[in-house]
Design an enzyme around this catalytic site. Structure first.
Site, PDB file in Angstrom:
ATOM      1  CD  GLU A   1      -3.057   0.964   2.196  1.00 37.54           C
ATOM      2  OE1 GLU A   1      -4.242   1.181   1.871  1.00 37.54           O
ATOM      3  OE2 GLU A   1      -2.722   0.649   3.358  1.00 37.54           O
TER       4      GLU A   1
ATOM      5  CG  HIS B   1       7.855 -29.751   3.137  1.00 34.33           C
ATOM      6  ND1 HIS B   1       8.376 -30.991   2.858  1.00 34.33           N
ATOM      7  CD2 HIS B   1       8.529 -29.306   4.224  1.00 34.33           C
ATOM      8  CE1 HIS B   1       9.307 -31.301   3.743  1.00 34.33           C
ATOM      9  NE2 HIS B   1       9.427 -30.288   4.581  1.00 34.33           N
TER      10      HIS B   1
ATOM     11  CE  LYS C   1     -11.544   2.513   1.964  1.00 35.28           C
ATOM     12  NZ  LYS C   1     -11.109   3.419   3.049  1.00 35.28           N
TER      13      LYS C   1
END
Length: 528
Positions: free
Chosen positions: A322, A351, A455
């Site tokens: 950000e 793994h 937003k």
């Protein structure tokens, strides 16, 4: 490079902080002296810029806002006596409140003490507190913590199910700077309904952490919540962990918040050194710049080799991405900056995806987080002379070596153990490294216009949803998607309409779809 040369390079570039017992090793990043020399003027300017920032320079011209999270851990550096008093007063308020909660002096109406915390926030108001809780909370804290860090209805329900009857002894902490963050508001409203359904008085069990005078502050005061704690407009969400945002949760879990702040303060002091080799945050920024050619061309893989630090990579995702993910630089030039961050933990990831890291696309550099102390009690031998912790250390060193041998670069950060002081230092180290890197690539690391754009787009979709329902109510008869889009003047948004009505139908929101769901053009939409 042969073994002797590598050993010498390690010694030449090893940073060690005696007070914290923290090591930083960037020797396995393949920069040379010529690169360092070309970067020197950039760092000289970055040191000046950082000093100005801490002195109260405006970091966000479009918001006329300072950036002062550094002052949270050293209030004496605040540019005015009033700001210093705000910081120290908030810290005193947090500690006093936590003590009263632990003692039962502040208690819920239907129980002798609070047993749980429901922390409601999003982004920086959740990731920091979650990381610190996972890293430092005792196994049996005085209050167990739960998070609403999304606007997922199923997530709300699962948390309420875990709380069960303990909802009556749950302290709700609502964290939002403005009070207008939709995800946080939704979580609060869901919590209010859950309390009401059980005949509980939400206000008697709720506190707010918010900007004084915000909508949330006004709401909490008008409804008579237990307390409000201040957020500051000069602290961004992703750097807010060492404000009330993170410290209240931590104090209620009996995490030593003074040690968190002390570790961060000590690291801040170290990262004020105006010389590259004696400044660990500058060294990190140098390594990041080299890895990605100053353009984020390689991803940052973060592997903490400690279960308690599992969430550190998630926390760093927001802090780094950000802050640095910007389209424009400070001169208005399109640059598309940023560094992608991902990771889980060692040795699990050995793994999972180390196979690709060693032999696949070389589009990353790796950061190992090493913890020297294995555990508090003695370890058994899993093989003659070898403990499980020896294996963990060996796997880290072996992976580092195997990657380097195949031209994969890495950084190693080593701390002696996971304590509040060390975690505070890690938080400050990476906050400062992000700041330095932002100056090196000439971007504003302290605003986030892309988040605001998302937003606004979400709000437009919800507005479109209201228009869809209104149009269906007016029409009465089924409409095709094309006809529905034309009716509300949204023919350019037919795909969005399809997804809106599909969601409404799946949740039995008085909308029904007729036709083949796999063939949107065949669908008719009607009210149930």
């Amino acid at each position: 490079m042969d073994a002797a040369a590598l050993w010498q390079r390690y010694q030449d570039w090893l940073y060690y902080h005696d007070g914290l017992g923290l090591y930083l090793d960037i020797s396995r990043m393949r920069f040379d002296d010529v690169f360092v020399a070309t970067m020197q003027p950039k760092f000289e300017q970055a040191f000046k810029n950082m000093a100005a920032l801490e002195g109260g320079a405006i970091a966000n011209p479009d918001e006329t806002r300072m950036v002062g999270h550094y002052w949270l851990r050293d209030p004496d550096l605040a540019p005015t006596p009033a700001l210093k008093q705000e910081i120290t007063g908030a810290l005193d308020q947090i500690e006093a409140f936590a003590q009263k909660i632990h003692a039962g002096d502040i208690r819920p109406p239907q129980a002798t003490k609070f047993t749980d915390i429901l922390s409601i926030g999003i982004g920086g108001s959740a990731l920091g507190p979650e990381f610190v809780a996972a890293a430092l909370a005792p196994e049996q804290p005085p209050l167990a913590i739960h998070f609403f860090d999304n606007t997922d209805p199923d997530g709300f329900d699962r948390t309420f199910e875990r709380l069960g009857d303990r909802l009556s002894s749950t302290l709700v902490i609502v964290i939002t700077k403005s009070g207008g963050t939709p995800e946080t508001r939704n979580g609060m409203l869901e919590a209010k309904k859950a309390f009401a359904d059980k005949g509980l008085d939400f206000a008697r069990q709720a506190v707010a952490i918010t900007l004084p005078g915000s909508k949330m502050d006004d709401l909490a005061r008008s409804e008579g919540w237990l307390a409000t704690f201040p957020m500051f407009d000069w602290v961004g969400g992703r750097t807010s962990e060492l404000s009330a945002v993170g410290l209240l949760d931590a104090a209620l879990q009996s995490i030593d918040i003074r040690s968190l702040l002390a570790g961060a303060k000590e690291m801040d002091t170290a990262t004020r050194a105006p010389q590259l080799k004696t400044n660990p945050a500058a060294l990190l920024a140098l390594a990041w710049y080299f890895a990605g050619n100053g353009k984020g061309e390689k991803d940052m893989v973060v592997l903490p080799y400690k279960d308690s630090l599992l969430l550190f990579s998630r926390y760093l995702q927001q802090l780094v991405m950000e802050s640095l993910g910007k389209e424009k630089d400070l001169d208005g030039k399109t640059v598309y900056q940023g560094i992608a961050v991902y990771g889980n933990k060692g040795s699990t990831d050995q793994h999972a995806y180390v196979q690709q890291l060693r032999e696949g696309v070389p589009n990353f550099f790796l950061t190992f987080i090493e913890v020297l102390k294995d555990r508090d009690k003695p370890s058994i031998e899993v093989e003659p002379g070898v403990t499980a912790g020896d294996y963990l250390s060996g796997l880290l060193q072996g992976t580092r070596q195997a990657l380097y041998e195949n031209q994969r670069d890495s950084i190693t950060v080593t701390i002696p153990e996971v304590t509040p002081r060390q975690v505070g230092a890690l938080i400050a180290l990476y906050e400062r490294a992000v700041g330095f890197y932002g100056f090196l690539v000439n971007i504003n690391a302290y605003h986030q216009p892309g988040v605001e754009a998302g937003k606004k787009a979400a709000a437009a979709i919800l507005e479109l949803q209201m228009e869809v329902v209104e149009a269906l109510e007016q029409e009465g008869a089924p409409l095709s998607l094309t006809a529905l889009a034309a009716k509300i003047g949204a023919s350019d948004h037919t795909e969005t309409l399809y997804k809106i009505v599909r969601h409404l139908s799946a949740n039995e929101r008085n909308v029904s779809l007729e036709g083949n769901p796999g063939d949107p053009s065949s669908l008719n939409v009607r009210l149930r």
